[in-house]
Design a protein around this motif. Structure first.
Motif, mmCIF file in Angstrom:
data_model
loop_
_atom_site.group_PDB
_atom_site.id
_atom_site.type_symbol
_atom_site.label_atom_id
_atom_site.label_comp_id
_atom_site.label_asym_id
_atom_site.label_seq_id
_atom_site.Cartn_x
_atom_site.Cartn_y
_atom_site.Cartn_z
ATOM 1 N N ILE A 108 -3.384 7.408 1.223
ATOM 2 C CA ILE A 108 -3.499 7.416 2.200
ATOM 3 C C ILE A 108 -2.649 6.695 3.208
ATOM 4 O O ILE A 108 -1.315 6.996 3.791
ATOM 5 C CB ILE A 108 -5.422 6.478 2.844
ATOM 6 N N VAL A 109 -2.307 5.459 2.900
ATOM 7 C CA VAL A 109 -1.039 4.723 3.411
ATOM 8 C C VAL A 109 -0.215 4.972 3.313
ATOM 9 O O VAL A 109 1.085 4.615 4.377
ATOM 10 C CB VAL A 109 -0.966 3.537 2.196
ATOM 11 N N ARG A 110 0.376 5.445 2.058
ATOM 12 C CA ARG A 110 1.670 5.606 2.430
ATOM 13 C C ARG A 110 2.465 6.595 2.702
ATOM 14 O O ARG A 110 3.531 6.479 4.379
ATOM 15 C CB ARG A 110 2.419 6.779 1.211
ATOM 16 N N GLU B 75 -5.096 2.101 -6.090
ATOM 17 C CA GLU B 75 -3.566 3.516 -6.675
ATOM 18 C C GLU B 75 -4.265 4.966 -5.133
ATOM 19 O O GLU B 75 -3.288 5.749 -5.267
ATOM 20 C CB GLU B 75 -3.749 4.026 -7.561
ATOM 21 N N GLU B 76 -5.633 5.365 -5.406
ATOM 22 C CA GLU B 76 -6.048 5.935 -4.680
ATOM 23 C C GLU B 76 -5.803 5.745 -2.905
ATOM 24 O O GLU B 76 -5.577 6.598 -2.897
ATOM 25 C CB GLU B 76 -7.465 6.449 -4.893
ATOM 26 N N ALA C 208 -10.423 0.493 -0.952
ATOM 27 C CA ALA C 208 -9.375 0.082 -2.693
ATOM 28 C C ALA C 208 -9.567 -0.636 -2.927
ATOM 29 O O ALA C 208 -9.937 -0.137 -4.204
ATOM 30 C CB ALA C 208 -8.220 -0.630 -1.858
ATOM 31 N N VAL C 209 -11.250 -1.476 -2.578
ATOM 32 C CA VAL C 209 -11.927 -2.618 -3.905
ATOM 33 C C VAL C 209 -13.043 -1.318 -4.874
ATOM 34 O O VAL C 209 -12.760 -1.488 -6.689
ATOM 35 C CB VAL C 209 -12.398 -3.552 -3.277
ATOM 36 N N LYS D 260 4.970 -1.445 -7.049
ATOM 37 C CA LYS D 260 6.041 -0.575 -6.935
ATOM 38 C C LYS D 260 5.973 0.132 -5.430
ATOM 39 O O LYS D 260 7.162 0.542 -5.034
ATOM 40 C CB LYS D 260 6.328 -0.068 -8.427
ATOM 41 N N ASP D 261 4.283 0.667 -5.296
ATOM 42 C CA ASP D 261 4.583 1.325 -4.306
ATOM 43 C C ASP D 261 4.485 0.404 -2.961
ATOM 44 O O ASP D 261 5.281 1.080 -1.810
ATOM 45 C CB ASP D 261 3.236 2.328 -3.780
#
Length: 793
Positions: free
Chosen positions: A104-106, A99-100, A93-94, A140-141
């Motif tokens: 994966i996380v969602r 956002e990328e 993520a860093v 927001k996500d």
């Protein structure tokens, strides 16, 4: 492998990744497997190496391939592997942006496997820790994700999700509440439903406390009023970790505006003091005690200082078994710190006369009970209370001062005497009361002056000198008793005391006397107060101190002493108009072997030039540079002279423009010396000269561009110093010389422009020696980054 071998392995792998780019994909899984344990290494450098190589790999192969590598480890049964996977996701993520990673996380956050969901929760927590406020890009996500995770059937997922939410809220505060409105309702419900469940309840309380600063005042008030009764019920919990979180949440819930002070007084303060201000809490770790004091101050701000002080003041002097054993009880010490903070933050205007009197009496009694004189809490609390209640000092002065004088005369314990002197100096302004206590302070100064002449121990002597200087600042040194003319002979022998604190405070006292004489300098001698007149004997004594007694103190090991000494040189030289004697005496110090003495002497000359104008110092330095040639210490003296000139120009700033041209012959000689150290100081002097040119306002720069080019011509040959010498390894002196020369180019750019500087660098960019090319390219890069447009014709 040891740490160094691991570091070399990381650097080698980075080279391979940068060389093979996407051809490294078949080996990416092995690289991650080998290097991800570095992310949890105890060594900070190893952790940074692990982040660097995994981030570089992610930037090379992309998010899709990284996900393929870590997908199987997300739901691994081994908790250690999942912890490593969460850190890998955070590093990605860093490198690629949060956002990328949300791609994966969602989907994984909704997986059927609770272990996978738990890994994602830990990954969100790690991402927040590494990105900080940068996680606001995906807030927001994160809102919809937390809505599901906080209701997860698995207790471990739910607990860690609440902790991750608290960390996210602290990172994005005070923004992001629009995404967490639904989450706030869920956290409220969970706080009510999880009553009695230790870790889960603590996690949701922490999350709620972190959400309160994000919401608008009305919602914050409603949330605080709803949760405060629940928090009051948790005051009696035996769980120490939960109690700490309750304290933190109470502090956060009381911060919003609109919380009723009457409600806090009626339902909150009593239970809060009874359950938290106990010996058990006072013996806990330092962070818990700091949190308790901070929460108490927040309660006092909302309800008024009088409400909390009524309950804490009696606890300041409660008798206990430890007090009988000559030990200060931890609860009383904690209460003293809290009372001091409350008095300083909330003031004393709302206190009744009875509470004011009791506060004064208990503060003095707490100080008297410190029979060893080593408890700083009692002294700080006493000073804070007396300074806050200076409007009521007149009635209490007759009782206070005799008690302090008794402690000042305590011959059995030097620390008690030192503490009493410190207390008198710190409350001098409260005793003065706009002139009402002038006679009291004069009596105190007389007692302290007598104590200074008879005191043999260093600690009380230093405290007495400090107190005398404080009183002099409050009432003016001309009003001291004894007068300054009698004080100077008392202080003069103390400059030879070996204790560093005594040295510092005697210099500061002498400096205060010098500043007093300076204030009256513009008033005719006959119109001055009698105590502010400089008699011939006093003039001789002050000049003697400036030219003889202060010099040994330049070798002190305390920085404060050396700084006070350099200031005192300038003040005494200005007062006695003996700056010529002082300057000559200081310049003679350059022959000493101690580098610290020479550096402090250069600083003292800079302060002298600032106070008494540069023309009083610069001629002596130029003369000393020429006079010392041929002596054994010539190099040392010349090096020190150049350093002193550099300090002077840095100190006086644009005022030094009148002396630039007079320094050019000296710079020409120094820049062409054989000694590397002298040439390096010449480069630093050139840099200081160029800075003076830059600071001169527009219209006063005639001839400066031509002079800057002349100085560049002198500096330029030193840029190729890397090529000098027969040794393969470049010495540290040569590296320092080249670094100083590069700094000259950086400053010269501001005067002659980047194009002119580029003409000096153009040929060296393609020099056959790699060392020379490297330094020329580094210098060019600095010029380019500073102003790339200026390089265009």
């Amino acid at each position: 492998m040891n740490s160094q071998e691991k570091h070399f392995m990381v650097k080698l792998t980075e080279r391979l990744i940068s060389r093979f780019t996407d051809r490294i994909i078949p080996f990416a899984q092995k690289i991650v497997f080998y290097f991800e344990p570095l992310l949890t290494d105890i060594d900070l450098i190893m952790r940074d190496d692990g982040k660097e190589i995994i981030g570089m790999l992610a930037s090379t192969i992309g998010i899709r391939h990284m996900y393929e590598i870590i997908r199987k480890d997300i739901d691994n049964e081994d908790d250690r592997i999942r912890r490593h996977t969460a850190k890998v996701i955070a590093v990605v993520a860093v490198s690629l942006g949060p956002e990328e990673v949300m791609r994966i996380v969602r989907p994984v956050s909704a997986a059927r496997n609770a272990i996978a969901r738990h890994t994602i929760v830990k990954a969100i927590d790690e991402i927040t820790g590494m990105l900080g406020f940068g996680v606001a890009k995906v807030v927001k996500d994160l809102g919809p994700l937390f809505e599901n995770l906080l209701r997860d059937p698995d207790h471990r997922v739910k607990t860690d999700a609440a902790l991750a939410l608290a960390r996210v809220c602290e990172a994005v505060a005070p923004t992001g509440m629009a995404s967490f409105m639904v989450v706030l309702q869920i956290v409220r419900e969970q706080c009510r439903q999880t009553s009695g469940k230790g870790k889960m309840l603590a996690a949701f309380l922490k999350a709620l406390g972190s959400l309160v600063p994000l919401v608008d005042p009305q919602d914050a008030k409603r949330t605080s009023e709803e949760i405060l009764p629940h928090l009051i019920n948790l005051f009696t919990t035996p769980d120490d970790d939960l109690r700490r979180i309750v304290l933190r949440v109470v502090k956060q819930c009381l911060a919003p505006e609109g919380i009723s002070a009457e409600y806090i007084r009626q339902y909150f303060i009593g239970s809060f003091v009874d359950n938290f201000w106990t010996t058990r809490v006072a013996t806990e770790d330092r962070l818990t005690k700091q949190l308790l004091i901070a929460t108490t101050v927040e309660v006092a701000k909302k309800s008024g200082g009088a409400e909390i002080l009524q309950r804490l003041v009696p606890m300041m002097v409660e008798d206990s078994q430890e007090m009988l054993l000559d030990r200060y009880p931890p609860l009383q010490q904690l209460v003293l710190d809290a009372v001091r903070e409350v008095v300083q933050e909330c003031g004393t205007m709302d206190l009744s006369s009875v509470l004011v009197r009791r506060l004064q009496e208990n503060a003095l009694l707490a100080l008297k009970r410190d029979i060893e004189g080593t408890n700083w809490s009692s002294l700080k609390c006493f000073v804070a209370i007396m300074n806050a209640l200076k409007h009521a000092m007149g009635e209490y002065e007759a009782e206070l001062l005799p008690e302090l004088n008794v402690r000042l005369d305590n011959m059995s314990n030097e620390f008690v005497r030192a503490q009493a002197a410190d207390a008198l100096g710190m409350i001098a302004e409260a005793i003065y009361r706009d002139g009402e206590g002038l006679q009291s302070l004069r009596r105190i100064s007389k007692d302290i002056a007598e104590r200074i002449q008879t005191e043999e121990r260093a600690a009380p002597l230093a405290s007495c000198l400090k107190a005398l200087a404080s009183i002099g600042r409050v009432i003016g040194c001309e009003r001291l008793d004894p007068p300054p003319a009698e004080l100077v002979p008392i202080l003069k022998p103390l400059t030879r005391n070996r204790d560093p604190l005594v040295q510092q405070y005697v210099i500061e006292m002498i400096e205060e006397l010098g500043l007093m004489y300076r204030r009256f300098a513009k008033i005719p001698e006959a119109a001055r107060p009698h105590a502010a007149r400089i008699t011939p004997d006093l003039h001789t004594a002050l000049l003697d101190i400036a030219t003889k007694d202060l010099f040994p103190l330049l070798a002190s090991h305390r920085k404060q002493t050396k700084r006070a000494c350099t200031r005192a040189f300038a003040v005494l030289a200005l007062v006695t108009t003996g700056f010529l004697h002082v300057a000559i005496s200081l310049v003679s110090n350059f022959t000493q072997d101690s580098r610290d003495v020479r550096v402090c002497t250069a600083n003292a000359l800079a302060a002298l030039a600032d106070k008494c104008k540069p023309f009083t110092v610069i001629p002596f330095l130029i003369n000393e540079y020429e006079k010392c040639e041929g002596n054994e210490v010539a190099q040392t003296v010349q090096h020190s002279v150049l350093k002193a000139l550099r300090f002077i120009l840095e100190e006086v700033g644009p005022q030094g423009k009148d002396y630039i041209f007079s320094l050019v012959p000296l710079i020409e000689r120094a820049a062409t010396e054989q000694s590397l150290q002298v040439r390096r100081m010449a480069m630093e002097l050139i840099r200081a000269v160029l800075f003076v040119m830059v600071d001169v306002p527009v219209g006063g720069t005639e001839g400066f561009p031509k002079l800057a080019i002349h100085l560049l011509n002198l500096a330029h040959p030193n840029l190729v110093e890397m090529l000098s010498g027969k040794k393969d390894k470049v010495s540290e002196d040569r590296i320092k010389l080249v670094s100083a020369t590069v700094q000259v180019y950086e400053v010269a750019r501001l005067i002659v422009g980047s194009q002119v500087v580029f003409q000096y660098l153009a040929n060296g960019l393609f020099h056959p020696s790699e060392k020379i090319r490297d330094i020329f390219w580094r210098t060019y890069n600095l010029i380019y980054l500073a102003n790339p447009e200026a390089l265009i014709p």
